[in-house]
Design an enzyme around this catalytic site. Structure first.
Site, PDB file in Angstrom:
ATOM      1  N   HIS A  62      18.667  -6.511  64.271  1.00 52.33           N
ATOM      2  CA  HIS A  62      17.288  -5.740  64.435  1.00 52.33           C
ATOM      3  C   HIS A  62      16.259  -6.338  65.120  1.00 52.33           C
ATOM      4  O   HIS A  62      15.488  -6.119  65.816  1.00 52.33           O
ATOM      5  CB  HIS A  62      16.871  -4.934  62.878  1.00 52.33           C
ATOM      6  N   GLU A 116      10.850  -4.690  70.471  1.00 51.74           N
ATOM      7  CA  GLU A 116      10.709  -5.699  69.542  1.00 51.74           C
ATOM      8  C   GLU A 116      10.188  -6.804  70.088  1.00 51.74           C
ATOM      9  O   GLU A 116       9.608  -7.671  69.594  1.00 51.74           O
ATOM     10  CB  GLU A 116      12.326  -6.174  69.238  1.00 51.74           C
ATOM     11  N   HIS A 120       7.057  -7.938  68.101  1.00 56.84           N
ATOM     12  CA  HIS A 120       7.294  -9.379  67.309  1.00 56.84           C
ATOM     13  C   HIS A 120       7.421 -10.676  68.469  1.00 56.84           C
ATOM     14  O   HIS A 120       6.778 -11.718  68.131  1.00 56.84           O
ATOM     15  CB  HIS A 120       8.456  -9.195  66.489  1.00 56.84           C
TER      16      HIS A 120
HETATM   17  P1  AMP Z   1      10.110  -3.029  63.618  1.00 63.27           P
HETATM   18  O1  AMP Z   1       8.768  -2.264  64.349  1.00 63.27           O
HETATM   19  O2  AMP Z   1      10.606  -4.186  64.616  1.00 63.27           O
HETATM   20  O3  AMP Z   1       9.600  -3.620  62.247  1.00 63.27           O
HETATM   21  O4  AMP Z   1      11.235  -2.136  63.564  1.00 63.27           O
HETATM   22  C1  AMP Z   1      11.100  -0.664  62.858  1.00 63.27           C
HETATM   23  C2  AMP Z   1      11.580   0.147  63.978  1.00 63.27           C
HETATM   24  O5  AMP Z   1      12.517  -0.127  64.659  1.00 63.27           O
HETATM   25  C3  AMP Z   1      11.468   1.659  63.316  1.00 63.27           C
HETATM   26  O6  AMP Z   1      10.721   2.403  64.497  1.00 63.27           O
HETATM   27  C4  AMP Z   1      12.901   1.991  63.338  1.00 63.27           C
HETATM   28  O7  AMP Z   1      13.048   3.239  63.384  1.00 63.27           O
HETATM   29  C5  AMP Z   1      13.359   1.102  64.542  1.00 63.27           C
HETATM   30  N1  AMP Z   1      14.692   0.718  64.603  1.00 63.27           N
HETATM   31  C6  AMP Z   1      15.217   0.238  63.332  1.00 63.27           C
HETATM   32  N2  AMP Z   1      16.774   0.090  63.866  1.00 63.27           N
HETATM   33  C7  AMP Z   1      16.780   0.612  65.021  1.00 63.27           C
HETATM   34  C8  AMP Z   1      18.022   0.639  65.865  1.00 63.27           C
HETATM   35  N3  AMP Z   1      19.040   0.120  65.684  1.00 63.27           N
HETATM   36  N4  AMP Z   1      17.938   1.064  67.042  1.00 63.27           N
HETATM   37  C9  AMP Z   1      16.492   1.726  67.601  1.00 63.27           C
HETATM   38  N5  AMP Z   1      15.419   1.670  66.816  1.00 63.27           N
HETATM   39  C10 AMP Z   1      15.721   0.918  65.338  1.00 63.27           C
END
Ligand code: AMP
Ligand code: AMP
Length: 226
Positions: A62, A116, A120
């Site tokens: 992730h 990502e 991040h």
């Molecule tokens: P983050 O913002 O990096 O903390 O991740 C959370 C976001 O990533 C949320 O919008 C989730 O819906 C999305 N997300 C989590 N896993 C996946 C995935 N495998 N593919 C696409 N989006 C994802």
């Protein structure tokens, strides 16, 4: 105050702001977060497979998330550094295999990786440029084979297991204590969703987590098939 003294005073304040700004972009450690695709897809919200096809029945990356020791984390640190696919073109097929998107509508992954990186990755840019950031995450995934670690302990998709047995199996294989994040399937059962391991600021070495995230899991959780 003379004009000169005043301009020195202003400069000092500006310098202090700059120092705080720079300091606020550093971080203490990374969470390396892997996700079980079966648990992303069997929720009420469901999922969409990537345009490249159904991902392997394996944990996917992730993200690699810079964090502070107090539990907070920086995000969206550099809007002047957008995700640039051409900088990671040599990693693309590995990313498609190991870092699959499951969001709807289907895509090839660039939106997910871009999110990502921008949210991040830009916060650890002083240590890892875009290529190094994605490469570090891919290398970390190879270092800890979560599915194998669980299998070795008799924990396989399609069953229900104690949270403790899952934690112990990963601790045994990785040498460090993981954090297990749960979500709920469409019937409301807790299941293993994401596994967090901590990594030092170089992005290369696992460490014990300075701080665990918050969250709820049951003591007995599902490991759904995918
Ligand atoms: P983050 O913002 O990096 O903390 O991740 C959370 C976001 O990533 C949320 O919008 C989730 O819906 C999305 N997300 C989590 N896993 C996946 C995935 N495998 N593919 C696409 N989006 C994802
Ligand atoms: P508990 O079963 O809540 O008393 O937790 C026992 C131990 O497991 C404590 O050290 C907790 O920090 C840890 N723990 C609780 N929930 C989780 C989880 N979801 N993932 C990893 N460790 C956990």
């Amino acid at each position: 105050m003379t004009k000169f003294q005043c301009s020195i005073a202003i400069s000092l304040v500006l310098l202090q702001c700059l120092a705080v700004h720079v300091a606020s972009q550093s971080f203490d450690f990374f969470y390396f977060v892997q996700q079980w695709p079966g648990s992303y897809c069997d929720t009420q919200q469901s999922c969409c497979y990537p345009t490249t096809g159904k991902p392997a029945a394996d944990f996917g990356i992730h993200g690699l998330w810079p964090n502070y020791n107090d539990g907070s984390y920086p995000s969206n640190c550099d809007s002047s550094s957008p995700f640039n696919p051409s900088e990671v073109s040599d990693l693309k097929s590995s990313m498609q295999n190991s870092w699959p998107t499951l969001a709807c509508p289907s895509g090839d992954g660039e939106q997910f990786w871009s999110h990502e990186w921008e949210k991040h990755g830009t916060c650890s840019e002083s240590v890892l440029d875009q290529h190094a950031y994605f490469e570090s995450a891919l290398t970390l995934k190879q270092k800890v084979n979560l599915l194998q670690a669980l299998k070795s302990a008799g924990i396989t998709p399609g069953g229900s297991y104690s949270l403790k047995s899952i934690k112990d199996a990963i601790t045994e294989a990785a040498g460090y204590t993981p954090w297990i994040e749960c979500n709920k399937d469409s019937s409301g059962n807790y299941q293993i969703y994401q596994i967090y391991l901590c990594v030092d600021t170089s992005g290369s070495n696992l460490i014990e987590c300075p701080m665990f995230p918050k969250g709820t899991c049951a003591s007995e959780i599902e490991f759904p098939s995918f």
